[in-house]
Design an enzyme around this catalytic site. Sequence first.
Site, short mmCIF file in Angstrom:
data_model
loop_
_atom_site.label_atom_id
_atom_site.label_comp_id
_atom_site.label_asym_id
_atom_site.label_seq_id
_atom_site.Cartn_x
_atom_site.Cartn_y
_atom_site.Cartn_z
N ASP A 130 28.61 1.81 1.07
CA ASP A 130 29.27 2.30 -0.14
C ASP A 130 30.64 3.03 -0.04
O ASP A 130 30.99 3.91 -0.27
CB ASP A 130 28.38 3.53 -0.67
CG ASP A 130 29.00 3.98 -2.24
OD1 ASP A 130 29.37 3.07 -2.83
OD2 ASP A 130 28.68 5.09 -2.28
N GLU B 5 20.97 5.99 6.90
CA GLU B 5 19.85 5.21 5.91
C GLU B 5 19.54 4.21 6.27
O GLU B 5 19.73 3.11 5.68
CB GLU B 5 20.75 5.39 4.49
CG GLU B 5 21.20 6.68 4.16
CD GLU B 5 21.89 6.64 2.49
OE1 GLU B 5 22.35 5.45 2.25
OE2 GLU B 5 21.96 7.84 1.92
N TYR C 141 19.24 13.48 -3.10
CA TYR C 141 19.98 13.46 -4.81
C TYR C 141 19.08 13.31 -5.83
O TYR C 141 19.19 12.89 -6.71
CB TYR C 141 20.69 12.21 -4.87
CG TYR C 141 21.79 11.76 -3.90
CD1 TYR C 141 23.08 12.06 -4.03
CD2 TYR C 141 21.73 11.42 -2.44
CE1 TYR C 141 24.18 12.18 -3.18
CE2 TYR C 141 22.70 11.21 -1.70
CZ TYR C 141 24.00 11.44 -1.93
OH TYR C 141 24.90 11.33 -0.98
N GLU D 111 23.70 14.93 3.23
CA GLU D 111 24.30 14.25 1.99
C GLU D 111 23.48 14.98 0.75
O GLU D 111 22.42 14.95 0.76
CB GLU D 111 24.15 12.88 1.65
CG GLU D 111 25.24 12.17 2.73
CD GLU D 111 25.10 10.70 2.42
OE1 GLU D 111 24.73 10.18 1.10
OE2 GLU D 111 25.48 9.74 3.16
C1 E9O Z 1 25.45 6.98 1.70
C2 E9O Z 1 26.73 7.07 1.13
O1 E9O Z 1 27.47 6.16 1.68
N1 E9O Z 1 24.51 7.54 0.82
C3 E9O Z 1 24.28 7.32 -0.87
C4 E9O Z 1 25.80 7.74 -1.18
C5 E9O Z 1 26.03 7.75 -2.58
O2 E9O Z 1 26.91 8.34 -3.22
C6 E9O Z 1 26.88 6.90 -0.42
O3 E9O Z 1 28.11 6.96 -0.81
O4 E9O Z 1 25.63 6.54 -3.16
C7 E9O Z 1 23.46 8.14 -1.49
C8 E9O Z 1 22.18 7.09 -1.62
C9 E9O Z 1 20.86 7.61 -2.48
C10 E9O Z 1 20.16 6.59 -2.97
C11 E9O Z 1 18.90 7.23 -3.72
C12 E9O Z 1 18.18 6.03 -4.27
C13 E9O Z 1 17.03 6.62 -5.12
C14 E9O Z 1 16.32 5.81 -6.39
C15 E9O Z 1 15.43 6.75 -6.90
#
Ligand code: E9O
Length: 598
Positions: A166, A416, A470, A506
């Site tokens: 990302d 990840e 998140y 994060e």
């Molecule tokens: C990696 C980072 O580079 N983690 C991501 C960040 C984001 O802002 C990205 O910028 O998206 C978060 C990934 C979270 C995915 C969760 C999926 C859950 C689905 C129910």
Amino acid sequence: MLYPIDTLTRSKKNLDGVWNFQVDRDGSGRSQSWYNGLPSPIQMPVPSSYNDITTSAELRDFIGDVWYECRLYIPRDWKKDNVFLRFGAVAHTAEVWVNGELVVENRNGFLPFEAEITNLVRQEEKLHISVRVNNELTWEMLPPGEIVTKTLPDGRVEKTLHQQHDFFNYVGIHRPVYLYTKPDVSIEDVVVDTEFTGDVGHVHVGVETKGEAASITLTVQNRDGEVVAAGSGDHATLDIPSVQLWSPNHPYLYLLHCKLFYENGELLDHYVVSVGVRTVEVKDRQVWLNGSPVYLTGFGKHEDADVRGKGYDAVTNVRDFNLMKECGANSFRTSHYPYAEEILQLADEMGFLVIDETSAVGLLSQGVPATGELEPVFSNGRITKELKNYHVDTVRRLIERDRNHPCVIMWSISNEASTMEEEAIPYFQRIIDEVRALDTRPIMNVNLMLIEPERCEVSPLVDVIGLNVYFGWYSTPGDLVKGKEDLHDYLSRWESHHQQPVMITEYGVDTIAGLHKSPPVMFSEEFQVEFLATYHAVFDMFSNVGGEHIWNFADFMTKQDTVRVDGNKKGLFTRNRQPKMAVHSVRERWKSLKVGRG
Ligand code: E9O
């Protein structure tokens, strides 16, 4: 590989500035010998990403080869020395010619490489340096990616990059370029490790040399220039009485001088390393610095700025560090790749604890599917022997580059990855073995919130477990009541299944600076404040949580996509490094935390 510095026996010349540049649309530059001179160049600053420098959409998204070149005189007094050409980083693959001769090829956009060019230096003529840079990613590189080609009706071939990570695929000569000299009999490497007993600091030093030197002397100088410890030989422990320990609040650096001498006392080589005396360990589900538990506050960052992209920029970095100090951060993670060495030097000087990460991001076959189901990547053959070798090579080069920095407290081996597959065990075991063979620092692996603690195969192998969470954003979007419950449940499961400390690597939400909503809704500044406060309340319920890094320090650029409006907006600061509202409550929390702050 030692960083180039000026010493009593060495000189360096910085080549940053405006270079010639040309896009190689059909990839014919090599066959047309562009390494002897570019036919119709434009101007391009070095270091910088080339993507955002011009107004051309074609150049911003170009996939393939571009060329850089510069010409310069070599100082006359360099005649007797060996001359090296060193690039801090070129993304992603590079070939370098000097005076028309290929001197080095490099694959890995985030680590330094160099070539000896002594035989090509002609004193009366300008040296011609030419670099072919390619930005294509494959599943044998990190981060992995794929170029999909399509032949258009007019016969032209269109290339598209499919990436898993990302952040925008910024490319170019990203970090400082140096020419430097090294004597015939030379210091090739210095490895420093520190500890202390009572108020005596112990500096363990190993020196690797080339050629025949009669003796090696080692001296440690304090900040006032006084010699506080001395020793000799290629392996020694130097004891510093009344040692000043290095920590974020007191980033005290000593200077270690290594000197090689000939029998008659003539000085052959001299190299200087900054040394911070400190210890790092993991015990009792906590990270310890200098014998006390430390709670990490700070950010996942990016090397990313307006116009310059991923190009090293001292202005942005010093500004970033001032902002981080100001809001009570004591640490950051080099998400998701090794950062410029100059950034680590600054972290040593200003006092930040750094989680040093490899470029292993996006080891998921299809990104993150909306269904929340993870695709297997190990068992379906996506992860090959070549990729593993690349990963091993990356950790080795990273550790060899960064191990002397007191700021580096931990190695993060991936972000990840698909860690619930059995096949992930031998893969990660190989990476971990490589790290352990080279260094004693703790190892972290970072997991996505979709990884189930009961099924994570890799966490039992590491020292610290990183978690990217998140709930209330990517799951049950906007519902912080459910988000809080889910976060609590998730952290409880990690706590009961794993003995290691957990670090929240994060947590954060996209926030449009200036968007205000009452009641708070997603994307507003109020929502970011509330989300962070909700998460902080949960973190405080877990004694195994060893730190919190907000995602992200600043807004950053991503590929063009429907889920991103001019990039990822999860910054606590804007891309121009101005505060969003949440900075104030975060500062209040971080500055008042009672736990160890280093
Ligand atoms: C990696 C980072 O580079 N983690 C991501 C960040 C984001 O802002 C990205 O910028 O998206 C978060 C990934 C979270 C995915 C969760 C999926 C859950 C689905 C129910």
